[in-house]
Design an enzyme around this catalytic site. Structure first.
Site, mmCIF file in Angstrom:
data_model
loop_
_atom_site.group_PDB
_atom_site.id
_atom_site.type_symbol
_atom_site.label_atom_id
_atom_site.label_comp_id
_atom_site.label_asym_id
_atom_site.label_seq_id
_atom_site.Cartn_x
_atom_site.Cartn_y
_atom_site.Cartn_z
ATOM 1 N N HIS A 53 3.366 6.726 -6.913
ATOM 2 C CA HIS A 53 2.652 7.920 -7.363
ATOM 3 C C HIS A 53 3.624 9.109 -7.379
ATOM 4 O O HIS A 53 3.604 9.926 -8.292
ATOM 5 C CB HIS A 53 1.480 8.178 -6.402
ATOM 6 N N HIS A 74 0.826 -1.207 0.000
ATOM 7 C CA HIS A 74 0.000 0.000 0.000
ATOM 8 C C HIS A 74 0.863 1.262 0.000
ATOM 9 O O HIS A 74 0.723 2.130 -0.862
ATOM 10 C CB HIS A 74 -0.929 0.002 1.225
ATOM 11 N N GLU A 75 1.755 1.348 0.968
ATOM 12 C CA GLU A 75 2.577 2.560 1.073
ATOM 13 C C GLU A 75 3.466 2.707 -0.153
ATOM 14 O O GLU A 75 3.754 3.817 -0.593
ATOM 15 C CB GLU A 75 3.409 2.550 2.353
ATOM 16 N N HIS A 110 1.768 4.612 -2.858
ATOM 17 C CA HIS A 110 1.933 6.073 -2.731
ATOM 18 C C HIS A 110 3.306 6.485 -3.257
ATOM 19 O O HIS A 110 3.459 7.497 -3.928
ATOM 20 C CB HIS A 110 1.856 6.500 -1.264
HETATM 21 ZN ZN ZN Z 1 -2.459 5.346 2.145
#
Ligand code: ZN
Length: 686
Positions: free
Chosen positions: A479, A472-473, A476
């Site tokens: 991104h 998940h992290e 980011h």
């Molecule tokens: Zn998050």
């Protein structure tokens, strides 16, 4: 106030990719650099406002984007360091900086001269004297809206009130963060009888003993993590210890020296008053206006629409768990502190897979390289090389260079995996440097998590949740790393809050990608792959326990909305009313269920009272609608392939916040998001 030239922030970094020189930066350097940075930024903006030339992209937008370099440099470093590795000096600096920055930002967005400069540029565009490229046009549109939302058109006296509100709100948010962190530490449960620790692994017991010793206590200390649910509750067989841990977790902030309730009451009242002053009915409306949702009613509609299917699901789970519990402990009623434990028992019974059995197959280095990094290589062709000579913002942070498939450098990824006393709970991503073409800057992004550090020489073994969090992290991080925007302020994760979780949630899906999983889920000691039956089980169990999980998230999201959508006259005025208000809010929406507390109760709900996710916790579910839709789309088109990666990268990730986020979504997906996929994934279909 000029910055001492010996302060390491005084000059731009000369390290690769603009990584700051953390070997030279000491704790006392941050605050003066940020203060000098604000003064410098102010002077630069004043010059933009005072420019007598006709407004142009160069003298408005580009000049704006070039301004505040020292401030950006110092603040980025500080907000990487302080949450991850704080101490009294950094806490004091944060307390001083937070209100000063809030005042600085307010002064910008209430500056009529600057606003007029934006209006002048817009007028020239409207009169067809100038034409703007897509990113500049979106920049101008957003900037005008930000000024208007911030009250630039209010009369002087009301602007003054607004400044006072903003200042006090920033102080309260800092206070909440501080008190709540200390309260979380103080809530740790001390165990004196080792027999009570049955269920913990040898390494966990040793870790608990070390924690106790660090605090000068004898025995074993069980730390309390951010959320209401505690991972130790999955495994501890001793019921009374489970109850103590549960009560310590959900009782945080409700009294004693770490009481947060008075802060909450003052904060929500001020936010409500401020929203009214700015022309919004509630803080929830004010907040949603800045996101994809648009208004509070749209948020309410999504959330309340999920209540009935979620309750149906969680009640079915409760009945199932109660049946298992009646076999384990005949005559006892299932309680909140039994839920996770019984769920684990059921998971083992049904799937022959328990959390502790899985951990030896989930070793950090292997998961990181053969799982997390390999997924990005498979999708985007990018590669990762550790640069041990480069130092991150904590002694334990590790720095990796990220390159394109052809070797062209992209930027740096900095990861700080382990928990420590001065670190916030949970996991998060930060930017040390934002990618942008205007200043020729490469991205330097960070990931933080709170894995328990094993004793020296032993491998870091993770839970399945830890693995998902890592993916998940890293979503980011991608991104930020794959951003391809002209302007810093639109780079990477600079998107609306109810959009920003979407790419990171999408990235979670690769944890179960068959080829990757076979490579990264390998027993750390024997080298054996995760047994095929367990792999199948992980897949089959994807919807297992989703009633609970959805209920706790939904309750937290609705709690947040109720705190911020309630008119001032109906909000609590006394600290003592907080608990009743919370209970009434949950009862009103039909989510009052004693066995499943909200993921965060108000008194330790840092996302919303520390700021950042205030009236915005719904964003996780909002983003998940897009995430589930995208996941289904990718799987229908071949899964983990360069084609899927390329499309997602170019049409979505690379564009950051440089165009309207829902437009980026439609460009990528060719359609609006479809809610069906979320319901299906969470097993909530009627
Ligand atoms: Zn998050």
């Amino acid at each position: 106030m000029a910055l001492d030239p010996t302060n390491p922030f005084a000059q731009p970094s000369v390290l690769p990719f603009g990584l700051l020189d953390f070997n030279a930066i000491r704790d006392e350097h941050y605050q003066p650099a940020i203060e000098a940075g604000m003064a410098e930024h102010r002077a630069e903006l004043d010059a933009i406002a005072a420019n007598p030339e006709p407004a142009t992209v160069a003298n408005v937008i580009e000049a704006w984007e070039r301004s505040g370099e020292l401030l950006t440099r110092a603040a980025s470093a500080f907000y990487a360091k302080q949450p991850a590795d704080t101490n009294d000096l950094l806490d004091a600096a944060e307390e001083a900086i937070a209100p000063a920055r809030a005042a600085h930002t307010d002064a910008i967005y209430l500056d009529r001269g600057l606003y007029q400069r934006l209006v002048a540029l817009n007028d020239r565009v409207q009169a067809a004297e100038l034409s703007l490229d897509e990113q500049s046009a979106y920049w101008l549109k957003r900037k005008l809206a930000d000024f208007e939302r911030s009250g630039v058109n209010l009369p002087d006296a009301e602007q003054q009130r607004l400044r006072e509100f903003n200042l006090r709100i920033a102080e309260l948010q800092s206070a909440f963060a501080r008190v709540s962190l200390a309260g979380g530490n103080a809530a740790a449960v001390l165990v004196s009888d080792p027999a009570e620790l049955d269920g913990l692994s040898q390494a966990e017991k040793q870790g608990a003993a070390e924690l106790a010793a660090e605090r000068g206590l004898s025995g074993w200390l069980i730390e309390i993590s951010n959320t209401s649910g505690q991972r130790t509750l999955d495994v501890l067989t001793n019921r009374s210890l489970r109850e103590r841990i549960h009560r310590a977790a959900i009782g945080r902030g409700l009294g004693g020296e770490h009481d947060t309730r008075a802060i909450i009451v003052e904060l929500v009242r001020l936010r409500a008053e401020r929203a009214t002053l700015l022309g919004f009915a509630t803080h929830a409306d004010y907040s949603a206006a800045d996101g994809c949702a648009g208004n509070g009613a749209a948020v309410w509609e999504l959330l309340t629409g999920l209540v009935a299917p979620t309750m149906r699901n969680v009640e079915a789970e409760a009945a199932e768990l109660a049946a298992v519990w009646s076999r384990i402990a005949p005559g006892q009623t299932l309680a909140a502190w039994d839920w996770q434990y019984v769920r684990e028992q059921l998971r083992v019974e049904r799937y022959a897979l328990d959390a502790s059995g899985l951990r030896p197959y989930l070793e950090l280095e292997r998961v990181l390289h053969a799982g997390v990094f390999a997924s990005a290589t498979g999708l985007y062709g990018i590669t990762f090389t550790e640069r041990p000579e480069l130092r991150g913002y904590t002694a334990e942070a590790r720095v990796f260079e990220v390159d394109e498939a052809d070797g062209t450098p992209i930027g740096l990824f900095v990861a700080d995996f382990y928990t420590r006393p001065g670190k916030q709970g949970g996991a998060w991503m930060n930017n040390l440097v934002d990618q942008n073409h205007l200043l020729g800057q490469f991205p330097v992004v960070t990931n933080n998590s709170n894995l328990i550090k094993p004793p020296a020489g032993q491998p870091t073994l993770m839970t399945w949740d830890d693995v998902i969090t890592l993916f998940h992290e890293f979503g980011h991080a991608l991104h930020g790393l794959l951003s391809d925007t002209g302007y810093r302020s639109q780079s990477g994760t600079e998107t609306p809050r109810d959009f920003v979780e979407y790419p990171s949630q999408v990235n979670e899906m690769w944890a179960l990608e068959p080829t990757l999983l076979a490579n990264y889920a390998v027993h750390h000691a024997t080298g054996e792959p995760l047994p095929a039956a367990w792999v199948q089980t992980l897949r089959n169990s994807a919807t297992f326990g989703q009633g609970y999980h959805t209920a706790e998230i939904l309750a937290a999201a609705l709690l947040d909305q109720v705190w911020h959508a309630t008119p001032l006259t109906e909000l609590p005025t006394q600290a003592e009313q907080v608990t009743d208000f919370e209970a009434a809010a949950l009862a009103k929406v039909g989510l009052s269920f004693d066995l499943v507390p909200p993921r965060y109760r108000s008194a330790y709900f840092r996302h919303i009272f520390e700021g950042g996710y205030d009236a915005g916790y719904y964003s996780y579910l909002w983003s998940e609608v897009m995430d589930a839709d995208t996941g289904a789309f990718m799987m229908a088109n071949g899964g983990l392939t360069r084609d899927n990666g390329e499309r997602f990268r170019r049409k979505l990730l690379a564009r950051g916040g440089s165009i309207d986020s829902m437009q980026a979504y439609r460009d990528y997906r060719g359609a609006d998001p479809d809610l069906t996929h979320l319901l299906k994934r969470r097993g909530l279909e009627a």
